[in-house]
Design a protein around this motif. Sequence first.
Motif, mmCIF file in Angstrom:
data_model
loop_
_atom_site.group_PDB
_atom_site.id
_atom_site.type_symbol
_atom_site.label_atom_id
_atom_site.label_comp_id
_atom_site.label_asym_id
_atom_site.label_seq_id
_atom_site.Cartn_x
_atom_site.Cartn_y
_atom_site.Cartn_z
ATOM 1 N N THR A 146 26.577 114.696 -37.390
ATOM 2 C CA THR A 146 27.691 115.750 -38.115
ATOM 3 C C THR A 146 27.045 116.982 -37.817
ATOM 4 N N GLY A 147 27.983 117.956 -37.487
ATOM 5 C CA GLY A 147 27.887 119.293 -37.334
ATOM 6 C C GLY A 147 28.069 119.992 -38.391
ATOM 7 N N GLU A 148 29.201 119.577 -38.957
ATOM 8 C CA GLU A 148 29.765 120.370 -40.205
ATOM 9 C C GLU A 148 30.565 119.608 -41.421
ATOM 10 N N HIS A 149 30.815 118.159 -41.068
ATOM 11 C CA HIS A 149 31.568 117.499 -41.964
ATOM 12 C C HIS A 149 30.747 116.536 -43.073
ATOM 13 N N GLY A 150 29.629 116.596 -42.777
ATOM 14 C CA GLY A 150 28.761 115.941 -43.647
ATOM 15 C C GLY A 150 28.530 114.662 -43.287
ATOM 16 N N ILE A 151 27.617 113.744 -44.128
ATOM 17 C CA ILE A 151 27.473 112.499 -44.051
ATOM 18 C C ILE A 151 28.272 111.773 -44.929
ATOM 19 N N GLY A 152 28.650 112.013 -46.162
ATOM 20 C CA GLY A 152 29.338 111.275 -46.973
ATOM 21 C C GLY A 152 29.179 109.825 -47.293
ATOM 22 N N LYS A 153 30.177 108.906 -47.359
ATOM 23 C CA LYS A 153 29.963 107.628 -47.780
ATOM 24 C C LYS A 153 30.456 106.757 -46.253
ATOM 25 N N LEU A 184 22.950 108.291 -40.383
ATOM 26 C CA LEU A 184 21.994 109.053 -41.024
ATOM 27 C C LEU A 184 20.503 108.434 -41.047
ATOM 28 N N ALA A 185 20.611 107.241 -41.309
ATOM 29 C CA ALA A 185 19.237 106.550 -41.421
ATOM 30 C C ALA A 185 18.893 106.539 -40.082
ATOM 31 N N ASN A 186 19.701 106.183 -38.924
ATOM 32 C CA ASN A 186 19.415 105.890 -37.655
ATOM 33 C C ASN A 186 18.869 107.357 -37.120
ATOM 34 N N GLU A 187 19.432 108.508 -37.540
ATOM 35 C CA GLU A 187 19.066 109.632 -36.765
ATOM 36 C C GLU A 187 17.927 110.526 -37.343
ATOM 37 N N ILE A 188 17.633 110.114 -38.738
ATOM 38 C CA ILE A 188 16.337 110.777 -39.180
ATOM 39 C C ILE A 188 15.195 109.972 -39.394
ATOM 40 N N GLY A 189 15.486 108.636 -39.167
ATOM 41 C CA GLY A 189 14.357 107.525 -39.389
ATOM 42 C C GLY A 189 13.889 107.273 -40.647
ATOM 43 N N PRO A 190 12.834 106.338 -40.737
ATOM 44 C CA PRO A 190 12.513 105.780 -42.092
ATOM 45 C C PRO A 190 11.674 106.956 -42.772
ATOM 46 N N VAL A 191 10.956 107.796 -42.321
ATOM 47 C CA VAL A 191 10.171 108.668 -42.918
ATOM 48 C C VAL A 191 11.096 109.751 -43.435
ATOM 49 N N ASN A 246 27.067 111.536 -57.504
ATOM 50 C CA ASN A 246 27.521 111.222 -56.422
ATOM 51 C C ASN A 246 26.878 109.938 -55.587
ATOM 52 N N PRO A 247 26.521 109.132 -56.816
ATOM 53 C CA PRO A 247 25.667 108.077 -55.972
ATOM 54 C C PRO A 247 26.363 107.043 -54.786
ATOM 55 N N GLY A 248 25.467 106.898 -53.745
ATOM 56 C CA GLY A 248 26.436 106.304 -52.750
ATOM 57 C C GLY A 248 26.786 107.142 -51.617
ATOM 58 N N SER A 249 26.523 108.536 -51.954
ATOM 59 C CA SER A 249 26.967 109.596 -50.890
ATOM 60 C C SER A 249 25.828 109.750 -49.890
ATOM 61 N N MET A 250 25.860 109.656 -48.691
ATOM 62 C CA MET A 250 24.713 110.359 -48.079
ATOM 63 C C MET A 250 23.843 109.210 -47.750
#
Length: 469
Positions: A413-420, A426-433, A452-456
Motif C-alpha cells: 500500500t502506498g496511500e490507501h492503508g492496510i485496513g481489514k 502486512l504480515a508478509n511485508e514487515i515480517g514477524p519482528v 478499531n480492533p481487527g484493522s491493520m
Amino acid sequence: MDLLSTLRAAVGADAVLTDPDVTAAYRRDMMPLAPYGEPLAVVLPTSTEQVQAVVRACAEHRTPIVPRGAGSGLSGAANAIDGCVVLALTRMNRILEIDPDNRLAVVEPGVVNLDLRDAVEKHGLFYPPDPSSYDWCTIGGNVSTNAGGLCCVKYGVTTDAILGLEVVLADGELLRTGRRTVKGVAGYDLTKLFIGSEGTLGVVTQATLALRPLPQAPGTTVAAFPSIVAAGAAVSRIVREGIVPSLMEIMDAASIEAVEAHLNTEVGAGRGSAALLICQSDSGREAARRELAAIEQVCADSGADLVHTTFDLAEGRMLLTARRAVLMALEVYGAWMTDDVCVPRTRIAELIAGCELISAEVGLRIAVVGHAGDGNMHPTIVYDPTSADEFARAQRAFDDILALGLSLGGTVTGEHGIGKVKREWLANEIGPVGLRTHRAIKAALDPGNLFNPGSMFSPAPAASSPDAP
C-alpha cells in the motif's frame, strides 16, 4: 446506566443513531473485499470533550470503537464490526485557525480536504495533499491512512504536511503531539506514530497543518507512447535527471480506452496508445517552461508518438480530468475494486505489464493508473457484482497484484492503508519482528484492544500457541 443512555447523555439523543436503516450507511467504506458488521450505534460528536466522553463510556462497557470520516477509504479501515460504536467525526468540521504568517492551519478532523484548500487559498496559501476524493474526503481520514494524491511527487503525502495532532487516548485522556514551529526534535515523534495508524491507537480530534505559498498556475505536458516500456523509460529518465514536476501521472491502454469512451473524446495521440504520461509544473511561467521542455525532450527521446504542452488552464484541467475520471469511466463495464501498490519507479512498466498478464489469466478487465512520480500504482479490477465467480476471480487478481508488487521490491500500500483487507499482506511485508513491534505499540496505547480492533493486523496469538503465525 446502559451504554446507549450514557452516550445520549454525552452527545445528545440526536447524535446517537441506532436505526438499522440509518446506520447501514456507516457500516463500510468503498472497498468491496473488506468484511464489515452491524454497529450497536453511530455516534456523531461535535467536540473533543464529547469524543473523550464517548471513549470513556465505551471503555467502561468494553465496547469497540471504530473512528470514521467520510467513508471514502479503499481498505475497509473504517468498517464497522458487530456491536461496535462507529464514531463518525464529520460534525467536527471547523477550521479553527489560519495563520498566514506562520503558514499553518488548525482544523478539526471532519473538515473536507477541498474546503480547507479553498479557505487557505484566500490567504494566498496552499494545502498540498490531494487524494482523488479530495472534494469529499476529510482531513481526519487523510491522517488516518496517511493519504497521498496526485501532487505527491513534489509535495509529499499527508505526514509531510502535519505539524501536530490532538488525540484522545484509550483512557479518555487528551494527548497533544508536535508543535507549531518549523523544527522540533524533542522526544519521540509521536505525531508520525498516529499518522497512518487507521484509528487503532487513538482518535484524532485536531490537526495542525503546514501550508505552502499558493503555486503559480501550472503548465501541462501530455505524452502518448506506443509501449509501456517506452513510458517507463521516460519516467525513469525524468527522475534520474532531477526534474521535479508538481504532478506526474501515468495511464495504461485500458484506462485510456475507458476514459475516451466516457468523455467521448480522444486523449493524447488518440485510440491505440499503450500509455499516457501527464505532467504539470507549477514553478512559475519561465521555470515551468524549462521543466516541461526538458520533460518533452525526454519523452521524445524515449519514443513518444506525441508530446504536447499547454499553458492554457482550461486545456490543462481537461487533460487532468481524463486522469481523474478513470474510475467513473470504468463503471460502465461493471463494479470495480482498486488496488494500491507502490514499486520502485524503475519498475512501473513491469508492474503494468504484469497486470496485463493477470488480467488475461483471470479473464477480467484491469486498468492501471497511478502516480508515476513516486511509483504508486492503482490497478483497478472490473467485475460483475452479481456473479460469485467473477467476484472470486477479482479477489484472486487483487491478491496476485499485491504479490507482484512485493516481488518487484514494492509495498502492498502506498496511500490507501492496510485496513481489514490487507492484514495478511502486512504480515508478509514487515515480517514477524515488525508485526510483534506493531502489536507491542498497540498493546501499550490500547491495552483493551477497543480502538478499531481487527484493522491493520489481527490480535496477537494466544500464549499457549507460541508457534502460531
